[in-house]
Design an enzyme around this catalytic site. Structure first.
Site, PDB file in Angstrom:
ATOM      1  NE  ARG A   6      -0.321   0.316   4.912  1.00  0.00           N
ATOM      2  CZ  ARG A   6      -0.634   0.907   6.049  1.00  0.00           C
ATOM      3  NH1 ARG A   6      -1.683   1.678   6.136  1.00  0.00           N
ATOM      4  NH2 ARG A   6       0.098   0.710   7.122  1.00  0.00           N
ATOM      5  CD  GLU A  53     -17.030   2.069   2.312  1.00  0.00           C
ATOM      6  OE1 GLU A  53     -18.263   1.948   2.456  1.00  0.00           O
ATOM      7  OE2 GLU A  53     -16.294   2.471   3.233  1.00  0.00           O
ATOM      8  CG  PHE A  78     -14.792  -1.348   3.859  1.00  0.00           C
ATOM      9  CD1 PHE A  78     -15.648  -2.060   4.687  1.00  0.00           C
ATOM     10  CD2 PHE A  78     -13.701  -0.708   4.420  1.00  0.00           C
ATOM     11  CE1 PHE A  78     -15.416  -2.122   6.050  1.00  0.00           C
ATOM     12  CE2 PHE A  78     -13.470  -0.775   5.784  1.00  0.00           C
ATOM     13  CZ  PHE A  78     -14.320  -1.475   6.609  1.00  0.00           C
ATOM     14  CG  HIS A 104      -5.535  -1.930   5.212  1.00  0.00           C
ATOM     15  ND1 HIS A 104      -5.148  -0.941   4.327  1.00  0.00           N
ATOM     16  CD2 HIS A 104      -5.096  -1.544   6.432  1.00  0.00           C
ATOM     17  CE1 HIS A 104      -4.498   0.006   4.990  1.00  0.00           C
ATOM     18  NE2 HIS A 104      -4.450  -0.334   6.265  1.00  0.00           N
ATOM     19  CG  ASP A 112      -8.228  -2.776  12.370  1.00  0.00           C
ATOM     20  OD1 ASP A 112      -8.055  -2.325  13.528  1.00  0.00           O
ATOM     21  OD2 ASP A 112      -8.119  -2.075  11.345  1.00  0.00           O
ATOM     22  NE  ARG A 162      -1.937  -1.844   9.503  1.00  0.00           N
ATOM     23  CZ  ARG A 162      -1.963  -2.125  10.784  1.00  0.00           C
ATOM     24  NH1 ARG A 162      -2.383  -3.288  11.222  1.00  0.00           N
ATOM     25  NH2 ARG A 162      -1.564  -1.214  11.661  1.00  0.00           N
TER      26      ARG A 162
END
Lengths: 306, 274
Positions: A6, A53, A78, A104, A112, A162
């Protein structure tokens, strides 16, 4: 050296910002997806769509109908998950030139937890006609993929991570769209890996060599269209395939490889991937261990094929 | 165009809608008939388009977010000269150009493929943003259904249109009050529509969607309103023009049979000569 894919995404967007057709959209995650770098360099062509999104994908589609090359960025869960139908109907069905940069992805999102760990995104995206699905293995490859996606007309889903991944490619690396990359050649077994798991597949191959097992290692960065010829060629050579992905074993790289083999050259396949479970909170390396995605798991899979 | 001339034109378009739906044996008459007065004014008087050059870069754009009303749009496009009227009877047939829902890859004059409700306004926003970015003066028009306002994405998009000050965008809500399962009020109340858009930061105009004078005035006014996008809430009658279809929930998504077709056309032909 290692870098998260990323991070490269943000840098390459800045490099490409001279191309005035490029517009970048984000859904309130610009700092995390690194599109903030593009925003700094080129604020007039950066659009924060807020936490929406579905709307972002539609807006990207609208831009594309007017000749822009939109990059729509958010977390993989998402993008592929929440906005699946917008991607299907507003982007892929009309074959619009939208690039979806999904960061991610996979378990290595880490702390998370399961709600944020997309392990189904490859499966979802590759089931859509017109869609290209690419999962780069390191920083350099990510750079080349982003540049190639701009040159290519049509929707592309680019899966980014990530966590930092070791550098596998040098400065002169040439990315071949839709062609798997043979990183190591051996006649005993073929390990076909994608994304961050390519580095682990190489490690596994080195350890296997110490035991006298010589493996071919393929970096299957483009999951759709899959490199059918290479899969068949390596299956004919070794007769044993191990697929490795930071994704569910349902519908991902393993499935794509099996679809080719079962129809054209039935070959034993062992799949290393997430076995139909949700993720959980934890440090990336601990998660890879718990979910059976380590170098040792690859070695065990190789040995499991009789 | 004189109002009488416009009325004749719209009635012949309504007849085409009935004919094509009868030929297809399925499709959506109610919402096609309710929006067609507005659509005709847009394509014949207000939108800057070139049917000979459907992809002309500076054209005004149109997104039919309520894509199931495709027969209404197809009849208008054929009448406007984008493609042959003979094509209309092939609606929904295998491999036909005229798909059940608008398909921009196959049909000249379709600026966006739609059909899955709730997605068109976001796309229209993207087109309007592109116009601003390129300093182009084209406008973007979109039609949504009132039932369609139940889709959450509409409100994500409505927020966006206002946030980005898209005064080059005009949204028309075809407010016929009905949806598949019943009236909007019974299924999921969407009122007060105008107040909702106002609260989201839009200019709001409320009109009778079958009154050509009001339709023209609202579209013209929206062109001159600045800073915010404009929503025209057009009160319409579902199935307008065919009395047995008017305000009938059952005519949302079923095609007329031969007898009903003849009856509908006789009524529509009668209304032109009156």
């Amino acid at each position: 050296m290692s870098i998260a894919t990323r991070d490269v995404y943000g840098k390459v967007l800045v490099e490409l910002s001279e191309n005035s057709r490029i517009v970048v959209l984000d859904a309130d995650l610009a700092k995390a997806t690194k599109t903030i770098e593009f925003k700094k360099a080129c604020p007039e062509r950066f659009f924060d769509m807020g936490i929406s999104e579905q709307d972002m994908m539609g807006t990207a589609a609208g831009f594309a109908t007017c000749g822009k090359i939109p990059f729509a960025s958010t977390f993989a869960i998402f993008a592929a998950g929440r906005a699946f139908e917008q991607i299907r109907n507003s982007i892929a069905y009309p074959n619009l030139n939208v690039k979806i940069a999904a960061t991610h992805a996979g378990l290595t999102v880490g702390e998370d937890g399961g709600s944020h760990q997309a392990i189904e995104d490859i499966s979802l995206m590759r089931s859509i006609p017109n869609m290209t699905v690419i999962n780069p293995s390191d920083g350099k490859e990510t750079e080349e993929v982003i540049k190639a996606a701009v040159q290519y007309y049509g929707p592309v889903y680019i899966r980014l991570g990530r966590a930092a991944t070791p550098d596998l490619h040098g400065a002169g690396y040439q990315f071949n769209w839709g062609k798997g990359e043979v990183l190591r050649e051996g006649k005993d077994v073929s390990i076909i890996a994608t994304g961050i798991m390519v580095a682990k597949a190489l490690e596994a191959a080195s350890k296997l060599q110490e035991e006298g097992i010589v493996a071919t290692v393929i970096n299957m960065h483009t999951i759709k269209p899959i490199d059918k010829l290479l899969i068949l060629e390596t299956a004919r050579l070794t007769g044993k395939i191990v697929t490795v992905e930071e994704h569910s074993v349902i519908g991902g790289l393993g499935s794509a490889v099996c679809e080719v083999l079962s129809q054209e050259y039935p070959t034993k396949v062992a799949m290393v991937g997430v076995k139909d479970r949700f993720g959980t909170s934890g440090k990336p390396d601990d998660l890879l261990k718990q979910y059976g995605l380590t170098t040792n798991d690859i070695i065990a899979a190789v040995k499991s094929i009789k | 165009m004189e109002i009488d001339e416009l009325k004749k034109l719209v009635q012949s378009i309504r007849i085409k809608i009935i004919e094509m739906l009868a030929a297809a044996g399925s499709g959506h008459p109610g919402g096609s008939l309710s929006m067609v007065d507005i659509l005709t004014v847009l394509y014949f008087e207000k939108m800057n388009v070139r049917p000979d050059l459907p992809k002309w870069k500076d054209r005004d754009r149109f997104v039919l977010s309520k894509g199931h009303a495709a027969p209404g749009l197809y009849s208008v496009l054929a009448e406007r000269g984008y493609f042959s009227k003979e094509e209309l009877v092939n609606l929904r047939k295998i491999d036909a150009m005229l798909q059940g829902h608008p398909d921009m890859k196959r049909i000249p004059g379709i600026d966006m493929s739609t059909g899955s409700l709730g997605q068109g306004l976001s796309v229209a926003n993207g087109m309007a943003l592109a116009a601003k970015l390129d300093k182009k003066s084209y406008r973007v028009y979109a039609i949504v259904g009132d039932g369609e306002l139940q889709e959450g994405q509409i409100w994500e998009a409505a927020m966006s249109s206002a946030h980005y000050h898209l005064d080059n965008l005009t949204l028309i809500v075809d407010n016929n009050g009905l949806q598949i399962d019943g009236t909007n009020a019974e299924v999921m109340n969407v009122d007060p529509i105008g107040d909702k858009f106002k609260a989201f930061g839009w200019h709001v105009l409320e009109i009778d969607g079958h009154d050509f004078v009001q339709i023209r005035a609202a579209i013209e006014l929206a062109k001159n309103l600045t800073c915010k996008p404009t929503a025209i809430i057009a009160k319409t009658v579902k199935g307008k023009g065919v009395s047995f279809m008017e305000n009938q929930v059952g005519w949302h998504g079923s095609a007329p049979n031969q007898k009903q077709k003849e009856e509908a056309i006789a009524e529509l032909e009668g209304s032109v000569t009156q």
